[in-house]
Design a protein around this motif. Structure first.
Motif, PDB file in Angstrom:
ATOM      1  N   ASP A 276       0.824  -1.207   0.000  1.00 15.37           N
ATOM      2  CA  ASP A 276       0.000   0.000   0.000  1.00 15.37           C
ATOM      3  C   ASP A 276       0.863   1.264   0.000  1.00 15.37           C
ATOM      4  O   ASP A 276       0.608   2.212  -0.746  1.00 15.37           O
ATOM      5  CB  ASP A 276      -0.963  -0.001   1.186  1.00 15.37           C
ATOM      6  CG  ASP A 276      -0.249  -0.143   2.526  1.00 15.37           C
ATOM      7  OD1 ASP A 276       0.853  -0.721   2.554  1.00 15.37           O
ATOM      8  OD2 ASP A 276      -0.799   0.325   3.537  1.00 15.37           O
TER       9      ASP A 276
ATOM     10  N   SER B 144       2.493   1.729  -3.321  1.00 11.62           N
ATOM     11  CA  SER B 144       1.539   2.286  -4.275  1.00 11.62           C
ATOM     12  C   SER B 144       1.458   3.806  -4.148  1.00 11.62           C
ATOM     13  O   SER B 144       1.356   4.521  -5.140  1.00 11.62           O
ATOM     14  CB  SER B 144       0.167   1.666  -4.058  1.00 11.62           C
ATOM     15  OG  SER B 144      -0.770   2.212  -4.938  1.00 11.62           O
TER      16      SER B 144
ATOM     17  N   ILE C 254       4.308   5.953  -5.924  1.00 10.07           N
ATOM     18  CA  ILE C 254       4.400   6.012  -7.389  1.00 10.07           C
ATOM     19  C   ILE C 254       4.402   7.449  -7.920  1.00 10.07           C
ATOM     20  O   ILE C 254       5.265   7.802  -8.733  1.00 10.07           O
ATOM     21  CB  ILE C 254       3.284   5.163  -8.045  1.00 10.07           C
ATOM     22  CG1 ILE C 254       3.533   3.690  -7.743  1.00 10.07           C
ATOM     23  CG2 ILE C 254       3.224   5.398  -9.550  1.00 10.07           C
ATOM     24  CD1 ILE C 254       2.407   2.769  -8.163  1.00 10.07           C
TER      25      ILE C 254
ATOM     26  N   SER D 272       5.416   3.805 -14.308  1.00  5.59           N
ATOM     27  CA  SER D 272       4.022   3.803 -14.753  1.00  5.59           C
ATOM     28  C   SER D 272       3.388   2.419 -14.634  1.00  5.59           C
ATOM     29  O   SER D 272       2.195   2.305 -14.354  1.00  5.59           O
ATOM     30  CB  SER D 272       3.931   4.276 -16.202  1.00  5.59           C
ATOM     31  OG  SER D 272       4.340   5.616 -16.294  1.00  5.59           O
ATOM     32  N   ASN D 273       4.169   1.380 -14.834  1.00  3.07           N
ATOM     33  CA  ASN D 273       3.653   0.002 -14.753  1.00  3.07           C
ATOM     34  C   ASN D 273       3.612  -0.527 -13.325  1.00  3.07           C
ATOM     35  O   ASN D 273       3.123  -1.630 -13.090  1.00  3.07           O
ATOM     36  CB  ASN D 273       4.506  -0.932 -15.606  1.00  3.07           C
ATOM     37  CG  ASN D 273       4.299  -0.704 -17.078  1.00  3.07           C
ATOM     38  OD1 ASN D 273       3.235  -0.265 -17.500  1.00  3.07           O
ATOM     39  ND2 ASN D 273       5.307  -0.991 -17.869  1.00  3.07           N
ATOM     40  N   ARG D 274       4.111   0.228 -12.388  1.00  3.78           N
ATOM     41  CA  ARG D 274       4.196  -0.243 -11.007  1.00  3.78           C
ATOM     42  C   ARG D 274       2.822  -0.558 -10.412  1.00  3.78           C
ATOM     43  O   ARG D 274       2.698  -1.479  -9.616  1.00  3.78           O
ATOM     44  CB  ARG D 274       4.902   0.803 -10.151  1.00  3.78           C
ATOM     45  CG  ARG D 274       5.687   0.193  -9.032  1.00  3.78           C
ATOM     46  CD  ARG D 274       6.602   1.231  -8.450  1.00  3.78           C
ATOM     47  NE  ARG D 274       7.918   0.654  -8.388  1.00  3.78           N
ATOM     48  CZ  ARG D 274       8.791   0.877  -7.438  1.00  3.78           C
ATOM     49  NH1 ARG D 274       8.511   1.722  -6.492  1.00  3.78           N
ATOM     50  NH2 ARG D 274       9.952   0.295  -7.444  1.00  3.78           N
ATOM     51  N   THR D 275       1.800   0.179 -10.773  1.00  2.26           N
ATOM     52  CA  THR D 275       0.458  -0.107 -10.241  1.00  2.26           C
ATOM     53  C   THR D 275       0.012  -1.509 -10.642  1.00  2.26           C
ATOM     54  O   THR D 275      -0.591  -2.220  -9.840  1.00  2.26           O
ATOM     55  CB  THR D 275      -0.572   0.925 -10.731  1.00  2.26           C
ATOM     56  OG1 THR D 275      -0.488   1.039 -12.147  1.00  2.26           O
ATOM     57  CG2 THR D 275      -0.366   2.274 -10.082  1.00  2.26           C
ATOM     58  N   TYR D 276       0.299  -1.902 -11.874  1.00  6.87           N
ATOM     59  CA  TYR D 276      -0.069  -3.244 -12.332  1.00  6.87           C
ATOM     60  C   TYR D 276       0.732  -4.312 -11.594  1.00  6.87           C
ATOM     61  O   TYR D 276       0.203  -5.370 -11.253  1.00  6.87           O
ATOM     62  CB  TYR D 276       0.143  -3.370 -13.848  1.00  6.87           C
ATOM     63  CG  TYR D 276      -0.680  -2.385 -14.625  1.00  6.87           C
ATOM     64  CD1 TYR D 276      -2.067  -2.470 -14.668  1.00  6.87           C
ATOM     65  CD2 TYR D 276      -0.070  -1.341 -15.302  1.00  6.87           C
ATOM     66  CE1 TYR D 276      -2.828  -1.548 -15.372  1.00  6.87           C
ATOM     67  CE2 TYR D 276      -0.819  -0.415 -16.008  1.00  6.87           C
ATOM     68  CZ  TYR D 276      -2.193  -0.527 -16.038  1.00  6.87           C
ATOM     69  OH  TYR D 276      -2.947   0.386 -16.730  1.00  6.87           O
TER      70      TYR D 276
ATOM     71  N   ILE E  22       1.950  -4.079  -8.560  1.00  9.11           N
ATOM     72  CA  ILE E  22       1.422  -4.147  -7.189  1.00  9.11           C
ATOM     73  C   ILE E  22       0.085  -4.878  -7.183  1.00  9.11           C
ATOM     74  O   ILE E  22      -0.167  -5.736  -6.327  1.00  9.11           O
ATOM     75  CB  ILE E  22       1.302  -2.730  -6.585  1.00  9.11           C
ATOM     76  CG1 ILE E  22       2.704  -2.168  -6.346  1.00  9.11           C
ATOM     77  CG2 ILE E  22       0.498  -2.746  -5.293  1.00  9.11           C
ATOM     78  CD1 ILE E  22       2.735  -0.706  -5.954  1.00  9.11           C
ATOM     79  N   LYS E  23      -0.768  -4.558  -8.142  1.00 10.35           N
ATOM     80  CA  LYS E  23      -2.075  -5.228  -8.241  1.00 10.35           C
ATOM     81  C   LYS E  23      -1.893  -6.733  -8.439  1.00 10.35           C
ATOM     82  O   LYS E  23      -2.567  -7.541  -7.779  1.00 10.35           O
ATOM     83  CB  LYS E  23      -2.873  -4.641  -9.406  1.00 10.35           C
ATOM     84  CG  LYS E  23      -4.243  -5.256  -9.567  1.00 10.35           C
ATOM     85  CD  LYS E  23      -4.939  -4.675 -10.765  1.00 10.35           C
ATOM     86  CE  LYS E  23      -6.231  -5.447 -10.971  1.00 10.35           C
ATOM     87  NZ  LYS E  23      -6.662  -5.426 -12.353  1.00 10.35           N
TER      88      LYS E  23
END
Length: 135
Positions: free
Chosen positions: A14, A17, A20, A115-119, A121-122
């Motif tokens: 969390d 995230s 980022i 930019s791809n870090r959210t994916y 982490i998800k």
């Protein structure tokens, strides 16, 4: 910097995230700074190229030739091209521009990773759910 910033704490996804936008701002600012430095060196290169053309074709001022003697007047385009390509002053600036290009390419890749870090982490969260039996 990126070696340190690229590591994600798997136990605090969390907070990772939430980092980022800060990472994006940090590396985008670096990108813009290097881009401006590259543009500045492109301008220096263009100005120097004109000066060196005048120098090699014999159209520079007498003061220039006093400081740096050059006994020839080059009239052939192929010869002028050879002299300009081998000119030390031009080569140094060109090398700087190429170095900035390499740095910009690397920063573009870092920004893509951020930019791809959210994916990422998800996917890590979904994997944990699945492996825990909640998925």
């Amino acid at each position: 910097m990126w070696n340190k910033d690229s590591v994600m704490n798997q136990d605090e996804l969390d907070s990772e995230s939430l980092k980022i936008p800060q990472l994006h701002a940090k590396y985008y600012e670096l990108y813009n700074t290097i881009l401006l430095m590259r543009k500045q060196n492109e301008h220096i290169y263009s100005t120097l190229l004109l000066d060196r053309r005048k120098f090699y074709t014999g159209k520079a001022t007498a003061a220039v030739y006093e400081a740096e003697p050059f006994p020839y007047k080059i009239r052939d385009k192929d010869d002028l091209k050879l002299y300009l390509e081998s000119d030390e002053k031009l080569s140094k600036i060109k090398l700087k521009i190429e170095y900035f290009d390499t740095m910009l390419k690397y920063l573009e890749e870092i920004l893509r990773q951020v930019s791809n870090r959210t994916y990422q982490i998800k996917n890590a969260i979904e994997w944990r759910r699945f492996s825990s039996g909640y998925g």
